[in-house]
Design a protein around this motif. Structure first.
Motif, PDB file in Angstrom:
ATOM      1  N   VAL A  90       0.876  -1.172   0.000  1.00 59.01           N
ATOM      2  CA  VAL A  90       0.000   0.000   0.000  1.00 59.01           C
ATOM      3  C   VAL A  90       0.909   1.217   0.000  1.00 59.01           C
ATOM      4  N   VAL A  91       0.859   1.988  -1.067  1.00 53.50           N
ATOM      5  CA  VAL A  91       1.657   3.212  -1.161  1.00 53.50           C
ATOM      6  C   VAL A  91       0.867   4.330  -0.491  1.00 53.50           C
ATOM      7  N   LEU A  92       1.492   4.983   0.492  1.00 57.15           N
ATOM      8  CA  LEU A  92       0.830   6.022   1.263  1.00 57.15           C
ATOM      9  C   LEU A  92       1.550   7.346   1.038  1.00 57.15           C
ATOM     10  N   ALA A  93       0.881   8.223   0.281  1.00 58.89           N
ATOM     11  CA  ALA A  93       1.458   9.512  -0.099  1.00 58.89           C
ATOM     12  C   ALA A  93       0.739  10.640   0.634  1.00 58.89           C
ATOM     13  N   GLY A  94       1.208  11.862   0.412  1.00 59.98           N
ATOM     14  CA  GLY A  94       0.580  13.034   1.005  1.00 59.98           C
ATOM     15  C   GLY A  94       1.611  14.074   1.385  1.00 59.98           C
ATOM     16  N   PRO A 105       3.988  -4.010   8.534  1.00 60.31           N
ATOM     17  CA  PRO A 105       5.380  -3.616   8.277  1.00 60.31           C
ATOM     18  C   PRO A 105       5.419  -2.357   7.416  1.00 60.31           C
ATOM     19  N   VAL A 106       6.401  -1.504   7.680  1.00 63.85           N
ATOM     20  CA  VAL A 106       6.488  -0.206   6.992  1.00 63.85           C
ATOM     21  C   VAL A 106       7.878  -0.008   6.407  1.00 63.85           C
ATOM     22  N   PHE A 140       2.137  -4.729   3.169  1.00 66.43           N
ATOM     23  CA  PHE A 140       2.992  -3.784   3.868  1.00 66.43           C
ATOM     24  C   PHE A 140       2.766  -2.391   3.304  1.00 66.43           C
ATOM     25  N   ILE A 141       3.285  -1.400   4.018  1.00 66.02           N
ATOM     26  CA  ILE A 141       3.083  -0.002   3.647  1.00 66.02           C
ATOM     27  C   ILE A 141       4.413   0.624   3.255  1.00 66.02           C
TER      28      ILE A 141
END
Length: 203
Positions: free
Chosen positions: A10-14, A30-31, A110-111
């Motif tokens: 999961v790509v987490l942008a911002g 997990p990150v 995972f992120i």
């Protein structure tokens, strides 16, 4: 048909300060910290700010200050093998200070989060390792205050630089979110993102 990989990302942008790291930690997954893939401060390829009060300083908000290929490679290695050795970047020192192991420990999700996370979306999709791409949004003034207090607490840069940078980033927040959306991210609030991630993790 492509061979399924053991894990997906999961790509987490911002925008900086929007709460990506906080949300990633809450999920318990997990990150991989994509901000650890910044270039070293002595890298001649680093872009510079051309105008304004910070002219001549390194533009750490330009994607060219960051190693996209290295980040994508690490994500793919994690998805396929469940393990990668990632750098540890010290923003105050403008460079890596070591490495650490990111281990999925059997997790199928995972992120990967960071200020330039949207830059890896196309590569992750092309390699078949993308579960979702999300971009967090919140009120610009909230982001500004959270970012400034964090950066001052961690002594990331001199206070005046942090204030000027924070003000510029606040004014630029709408463009940053639009660019993430154009790169393939779904724009969501933090509660919406958390719900999406937990739903993916239950599959």
């Amino acid at each position: 048909m492509p061979t399924p990989v053991p894990a997906l990302v999961v790509v987490l942008a911002g925008p900086s300060g929007v709460g990506k790291s906080r949300l990633a930690a809450r999920t318990g997954l997990p990150v991989l910290r994509l901000d650890d893939y910044y270039r070293s401060g002595d890298d001649p390829a680093l872009p510079r700010i051309a105008t304004g009060a910070n002219a001549g300083l390194v533009d750490w908000d330009d994607p060219r200050s960051w190693l996209r290929d290295g980040a994508v490679s690490a994500i793919c290695e994690l998805a396929v093998t469940g393990r990668t050795v990632a750098p540890v970047y010290d923003i105050a020192r403008n460079g890596p200070v070591g490495t650490h192991v990111v281990d999925l420990d059997g997790s199928g999700l995972f992120i990967a989060e960071g200020i330039f996370a949207q830059e890896v979306v196309a590569g992750c999709r092309a390699h078949g390792v993308l579960a979702a791409a999300l971009c967090l949004r919140q009120h610009p003034l909230v982001t500004f205050w959270r970012r400034l207090t964090r950066d001052l607490r961690e002594h990331r840069k001199p206070p005046l630089v942090l204030v000027r940078r924070g003000w510029a980033l606040m004014r630029d927040q709408r463009r940053v979110i639009a660019a993430a959306a154009a790169a393939g991210c779904e724009v969501v609030s933090a509660p919406e993102a958390e719900e999406r991630i937990r739903g993916l993790n239950r599959r």
